[in-house]
Design a protein around this motif. Sequence first.
Motif, PDB file in Angstrom:
ATOM      1  N   ASN A  42      44.919  30.239  40.508  1.00 56.36           N
ATOM      2  CA  ASN A  42      44.252  30.311  41.903  1.00 56.36           C
ATOM      3  C   ASN A  42      45.269  29.637  42.826  1.00 56.36           C
ATOM      4  O   ASN A  42      45.838  30.030  43.875  1.00 56.36           O
ATOM      5  CB  ASN A  42      42.858  30.284  42.248  1.00 56.36           C
ATOM      6  CG  ASN A  42      42.035  31.396  41.659  1.00 56.36           C
ATOM      7  OD1 ASN A  42      42.533  32.324  41.266  1.00 56.36           O
ATOM      8  ND2 ASN A  42      40.669  31.033  41.347  1.00 56.36           N
ATOM      9  N   ASP A 101      45.336  22.524  46.313  1.00 56.14           N
ATOM     10  CA  ASP A 101      46.507  23.479  46.745  1.00 56.14           C
ATOM     11  C   ASP A 101      46.819  23.401  48.237  1.00 56.14           C
ATOM     12  O   ASP A 101      45.837  22.674  48.890  1.00 56.14           O
ATOM     13  CB  ASP A 101      46.355  24.805  46.564  1.00 56.14           C
ATOM     14  CG  ASP A 101      45.485  25.639  47.061  1.00 56.14           C
ATOM     15  OD1 ASP A 101      45.528  25.444  48.267  1.00 56.14           O
ATOM     16  OD2 ASP A 101      44.516  26.196  46.456  1.00 56.14           O
ATOM     17  N   ARG A 139      35.810  38.686  46.664  1.00 49.48           N
ATOM     18  CA  ARG A 139      37.188  38.313  46.850  1.00 49.48           C
ATOM     19  C   ARG A 139      37.061  38.016  48.463  1.00 49.48           C
ATOM     20  O   ARG A 139      36.478  38.822  49.122  1.00 49.48           O
ATOM     21  CB  ARG A 139      38.162  39.251  46.778  1.00 49.48           C
ATOM     22  CG  ARG A 139      38.073  39.763  45.162  1.00 49.48           C
ATOM     23  CD  ARG A 139      39.318  40.529  44.703  1.00 49.48           C
ATOM     24  NE  ARG A 139      40.228  39.555  44.742  1.00 49.48           N
ATOM     25  CZ  ARG A 139      41.781  39.911  45.102  1.00 49.48           C
ATOM     26  NH1 ARG A 139      41.883  41.257  45.552  1.00 49.48           N
ATOM     27  NH2 ARG A 139      42.803  39.153  44.813  1.00 49.48           N
ATOM     28  N   LEU A 145      37.013  37.651  39.286  1.00 50.96           N
ATOM     29  CA  LEU A 145      36.267  37.408  38.236  1.00 50.96           C
ATOM     30  C   LEU A 145      36.542  35.943  37.760  1.00 50.96           C
ATOM     31  O   LEU A 145      35.492  35.146  37.183  1.00 50.96           O
ATOM     32  CB  LEU A 145      36.490  38.241  37.106  1.00 50.96           C
ATOM     33  CG  LEU A 145      35.952  39.588  37.231  1.00 50.96           C
ATOM     34  CD1 LEU A 145      36.205  40.728  36.274  1.00 50.96           C
ATOM     35  CD2 LEU A 145      34.337  39.575  37.765  1.00 50.96           C
TER      36      LEU A 145
END
Length: 407
Positions: free
Chosen positions: A307, A335, A354, A367
């Motif tokens: 991610n 990040d 999302r 998920l």
Amino acid sequence: MLLKLIAGLTDRANRFQAAIKLAGYFNCSYLFIFIIDQEIGILLPAPGFPPTLPDGRAWQAFINSCPATGHYSGCLPFPESNNMLAATGISGPERSIAILLGGSPSEKEIEPLQAVLPMLVDLFTQELLLSTAKTRVALADKAVAKAEKLAATMDVMRLHLKDALIQKEKDKKAIEELMKKKDEFMNVASHELKTPITTMKAYLQILQKMVPPNGTASAGDFIVKANKQIVKLTGLVDDLLDVTKIYAGKMVYQFSDIDLAALIEEIVSQTQLTVQTHRIVIKNNAPVIVHGEKHRLEQVLSNFLSNAVKYSPGANEVVISSDLVNNEVKVSVRDFGIGIPPDQQEYVFDRFFRVQESSRKFSGLGLGLYISAEIIKRHGGSVGVESDGNGSEFYFKIPVVKVLQPA
Ligand code: ATP
Ligand code: MG
């Protein structure tokens, strides 16, 4: 004589006896006086008169059976008695009395009554006013009490109805929401599964044309690419299967003691092999042993790292850190990417969720984080996220079994 008899009526305690004496004067068996309140339509025995007629009949029933005009069984029915009052000019909403005579008197015998009627009315006026006023107050009180009770009942009913309607609306909305989510998910899932299949198909078709005779080296490239897609496809299917297992409560764990620092190093170097755009930096790596399932903890780390890379296309670094906090170890992946709007952060660990703004740009089923959160929960830990315009930090905390001393 008649006047004396009428005067006897002034004593309220002995009024009924006096009325019977007066009745004798008209050759009647009894004389019953009622107060009429024409305005609110009530008729009650005057004070001092019993609640039933002397012969035991209920007076209401008797009056109801009286004809509208004329005499009835020798009695003076009400319409006529009202007419008599009207004739004397003293009938009115609060100044009326009605006289009921028992027996079978003749017209002639009751004629003197007309002459003394004004006196009788005067006699009862004060009491009449008082009693009707009291009756009205009592009636009004009763009406108010009834209205209040009714209003309270209606209030309760209204609330029940409102609750029922709200519940119905909620159920309807929840079902609609669920159906919408299901549709969206099916859409995304089929799209996500189709993309690698289509790509793989294309590569394999090219391969078929290329082999043999020329260019086995580029054939190798395509095989690598096709393999990548197969890995992606397997990942997607695995995630879907995991969700099904979580849902059915059938996710089986095999716990053992794990050297978390070694696991982090391993997963970082593995991930780095597949990531060319970012450098994955280990900032701190607490030397701890945790109790867990290696494969599942790897899955969590891999989800956080993938991610972090996916949602920071403009950045070139991802930082992972493992720190000892009290009896827990906190592993965070930082990040420098697109970040998550504050109002959506609480939902990122939800199934299929999302972030709307970015969902079109980045592929995924929504998920990875849900599965990660479930895994960490089963390890007795917790997950969280902090995010702002500079990027995001996802973390999990799990209990530490042992802290390793440096060799
Ligand atoms: P997949 O199931 O393939 O992992 P996904 O990445 O969309 O799909 P999750 O990993 O569960 O699903 O993440 C849920 C959502 O949270 C993502 O769709 C994205 O919108 C948001 N998100 C997750 N990680 C980050 C991140 N590091 N930066 C910004 N947004 C993120
Ligand atoms: Mg993901």
